[in-house]
Design a protein around this motif. Structure first.
Motif, PDB file in Angstrom:
ATOM      1  N   HIS A 313       0.832  -1.207   0.000  1.00 55.64           N
ATOM      2  CA  HIS A 313       0.000   0.000   0.000  1.00 55.64           C
ATOM      3  C   HIS A 313       0.869   1.261   0.000  1.00 55.64           C
ATOM      4  CE1 HIS A 313      -3.510  -2.319   0.135  1.00 55.64           C
ATOM      5  NE2 HIS A 313      -3.617  -2.508   1.441  1.00 55.64           N
ATOM      6  N   GLU A 316       2.025   1.810  -3.486  1.00 57.30           N
ATOM      7  CA  GLU A 316       0.939   2.350  -4.319  1.00 57.30           C
ATOM      8  C   GLU A 316       0.719   3.836  -4.043  1.00 57.30           C
ATOM      9  OE1 GLU A 316      -2.345  -0.628  -5.734  1.00 57.30           O
ATOM     10  OE2 GLU A 316      -2.256  -0.707  -3.541  1.00 57.30           O
ATOM     11  N   ASP A 317       0.866   4.225  -2.777  1.00 53.37           N
ATOM     12  CA  ASP A 317       0.664   5.634  -2.418  1.00 53.37           C
ATOM     13  C   ASP A 317       1.653   6.550  -3.127  1.00 53.37           C
ATOM     14  OD1 ASP A 317      -1.429   4.980  -0.793  1.00 53.37           O
ATOM     15  OD2 ASP A 317      -0.305   5.103   1.078  1.00 53.37           O
ATOM     16  N   GLN A 348      -6.055  -8.833  -0.557  1.00 51.44           N
ATOM     17  CA  GLN A 348      -5.539  -7.480  -0.794  1.00 51.44           C
ATOM     18  C   GLN A 348      -4.329  -7.500  -1.724  1.00 51.44           C
ATOM     19  OE1 GLN A 348      -5.318  -4.704   2.625  1.00 51.44           O
ATOM     20  NE2 GLN A 348      -6.246  -6.333   3.828  1.00 51.44           N
ATOM     21  N   ALA A 352      -4.150  -5.690  -5.371  1.00 56.05           N
ATOM     22  CA  ALA A 352      -3.075  -4.741  -5.700  1.00 56.05           C
ATOM     23  C   ALA A 352      -2.307  -5.207  -6.928  1.00 56.05           C
ATOM     24  CB  ALA A 352      -2.132  -4.588  -4.510  1.00 56.05           C
TER      25      ALA A 352
END
Length: 644
Positions: A313, A316-317, A348, A352
């Motif tokens: 995550h 991805e940010d 998850q 992703a």
């Protein structure tokens, strides 16, 4: 108080912390040039020479205009014609007058100096705070200006020393795993830093990663000598032999039980504060460490799986699909069990990976595409859908076309995880295992050679080939001993309990062997395999030997309870409850226990006389009529499938 930031792009803030608009590049250059002077007077002629290669006719007037504009920006409330408190005129020159804490570079330098005289704990706090000041290269707006080069080089050298001093403090505090990510990024960006290579090798050694420490020493010597033409220091040269000998001078080596949690907390904190510099390298390094922890098994595996999604995550940010793909695909940890340890986390990861895959055109980097597809296949284990299997097949095709052995091994792992879509596929899995062993042995991929051995062991068990299974178990144990892979003992120990069942041992001896093997599974860090397994294994012994079955609710069958409960109720005089449970029962998950659970359903349907469900079970089991029910787990068996 006005403050200035130069450890990155030049910025100014007012007393409330609000950014001050500095207008054009020349205005910013004048301010930066005065900051570089550290309060000394800079003659107007010097400013002209530094701002223009060929000065315009009205250069002096332009400088005065810039100075006036800066004064109004820095002191908007200053009365007309009042003297400036910050930007002061000295004859034909100017200087900046400010407090010691007004510039981030000054705060940084002072903290680094103070840290040298503090104990490790206090030094670490000072260095953490000092390094947090950096937002990018010093004076990043002026990369080519001659007047900024010396100051930029001085500050950069201080920063490199501070990174290494922080790592040294972490080592003194017996936190080697926390030092690894930043050191790894550090040597990648600055490969000439002999001292950084030594610190990284030492941190890896003390974190219990002796092989990685040796690899770092050898990589350092190669890069310093072959690529940079530098001679490694005597300390670095000696470190290889010291690591092999476990020299006392290196300090104690230990296993990194909670390293993943601590290092990710540090990375997450940096992300929360917007510290982008080095974050990409830190994320890559974090995933590499998580991978090492996962392969070690036990608490390391559990911690790695929990932290992996957070790393994805964070990648991805940052909005970089290439980095996200690297973070997802770098976790190529061999997977042997087809029930997910953490289904929600796995979902998850799959989501992703699919998002990242969609961000790449079909003609993009094929190796990256293959890794993402293989990840989807592995993390979709137990799925009844066709998409993960298609992903696995495409990943394998790409890896073969690229002739990339490591990628092929990863993709074959994904294909293995998608060979549970129906019963009777032990032979297909054995073919995959054999190819994994061959590819891994030829290209020094021991983790995948171990995976291939375990796959072949399971396949031999499914066919009742004890001799073949023994050979695979011996080879796996020998390889695991060579490469320090304690997780393998979990599988081979449980296999030897199953072996008793396959060779006709007494029920009491088999049950005792299962109970003795159970603690290994409890410490493996694999809840997807652990939960309910001992109860299911003990049930298999009773079924195989015609013993009375346990009463409902007396044993914890965890995820397998829905398929076990109807049989227990049927055997204990509750045919109505058993029939109702059978009618509401979904098909067993498509995993290692697919055939085993169908045999329990078949027996329950036979007891209560439900021909419809019995026929469903027969149809599901028919392709596996030559196999032993459940033995493809390498753990337990309910006997030959035709018996059911």
């Amino acid at each position: 108080m006005v403050t200035f930031s130069v450890l990155g792009a030049l910025e100014a803030q007012d007393a409330a912390g609000t950014p001050i608009a500095l207008r054009g590049l020349k205005h910013r250059a004048v301010l930066a040039r005065l900051l570089v002077a550290h309060g000394r007077v800079v003659p107007i002629e010097t400013l002209i020479d530094d701002l223009w290669e060929i000065a315009p006719v009205r250069a002096m007037g332009a400088i005065r205009t810039f100075i006036g504009d800066l004064r109004r920006a820095l002191e908007p409330d200053r009365p007309p014609r009042a003297a400036s408190r910050f930007l002061v005129t000295h004859g034909a020159g100017y200087s900046l007058t400010m407090t010691q804490d007004a510039v981030d570079a000054t705060r940084f330098e002072r903290a680094v100096t103070e840290a040298r005289d503090r104990n490790a704990s206090a030094a670490l706090q000072l260095l953490q705070r000092a390094l947090a000041e950096w937002r990018g290269p010093a004076y990043a707006d002026f990369p080519a200006e001659q007047w900024a080069q010396a100051e930029r080089a001085r500050l950069t050298e201080l920063r490199l020393n501070a990174v290494e001093a922080r790592a040294d403090a972490l080592l003194h505090l017996e936190r080697p795993a926390d030092a690894i990510p930043d050191l790894d990024a550090h040597v990648t960006e600055h490969p000439w830093r002999d001292s950084a290579w030594r610190l990284l090798a030492l941190a890896l050694y003390r974190a219990g990663r002796q092989k990685d420490a040796l690899d770092v020493v050898r990589r350092a010597r190669m890069r310093l000598a072959d690529e940079l033409g530098l001679d490694p220091s005597a300390e670095l040269v000696r470190m290889e032999s010291d690591i092999l000998a476990h020299a006392p001078s290196l300090g104690p080596a230990s296993r990194p039980v909670d390293a993943a949690s601590r290092l990710w907390a540090q990375a997450a904190q940096s992300h929360a504060h917007g510290a982008v510099l080095g974050e990409r390298a830190r994320l890559r390094s974090t995933v590499d460490l998580l991978r090492s922890l996962a392969i070690a098994g036990g608490e390391g595996l559990e911690a790695a799986q929990q932290q992996r999604v957070a790393a994805i995550h964070a990648a991805e940010d940052l909005g970089d699909p290439h980095l996200t793909a690297r973070v997802i695909g770098a976790y190529d940890v061999p997977a042997i069990w087809s029930r997910s340890d953490y289904p929600e986390l796995a979902a998850q990861v799959v989501a992703a990976a699919q998002r990242t895959l969609d961000a790449f055109p079909v003609t993009a980097n094929e190796a990256t595409r293959s890794r993402l597809l293989a990840t989807i296949a592995i993390e979709s284990r137990g799925s009844s859908h066709d998409e993960p299997r298609r992903a696995a097949l495409e990943a394998v095709r790409i890896a073969r076309r690229l002739d990339n052995p490591a990628l092929l091994a990863f993709a074959l792992n994904g294909l293995f995880m998608q060979t549970f879509y129906r019963a009777g596929l032990a032979a297909e899995r054995d073919t995959i295992g054999a190819e994994l062993v061959d590819v891994a042995a030829r290209h020094d991929l021991p983790a995948y050679e171990l995976l291939g051995r375990l796959i072949r062991l399971q396949s031999c068990c499914a066919r009742g080939d004890v001799t073949g299974a023994d050979a695979q178990a011996r080879a796996a144990d020998e390889l695991a001993g060579r490469y320090d892979s304690p997780l393998i003992a979990v599988f081979t120990t449980w296999y030897r309990a199953l072996r008793l069942a396959l060779t006709g041992a007494a029920a009491s001896d088999i049950a005792e062997a299962y109970r003795a093997a159970s603690p290994l599974l409890d410490r493996s860090g694999m809840p997807g395999m652990q939960h309910g397994m001992l109860s299911l294994a003990l049930l298999s012994v009773r079924v195989q030997h015609g013993r009375p079955l346990p009463e409902p609710g007396t044993l914890d069958f965890s995820p397998y309870a829905p398929w076990v409960d109807p049989l227990l109720r049927a055997e204990h005089g509750e045919p109505g409850a058993a029939r109702a449970a059978l009618c509401a029962l979904p098909d067993p998950p498509r995993d290692h226990l697919f055939e085993a659970l169908w045999t329990l359903v078949a027996r329950a349907a036979d007891v209560v006389g439900d021909e419809g469900i019995a026929q469903r079970a027969r149809d599901a089991l028919l392709p596996a009529r030559g196999e032993l029910a459940g033995a493809g787990t390498g753990i337990l068996t309910f006997g030959p499938i035709p018996d059911h």
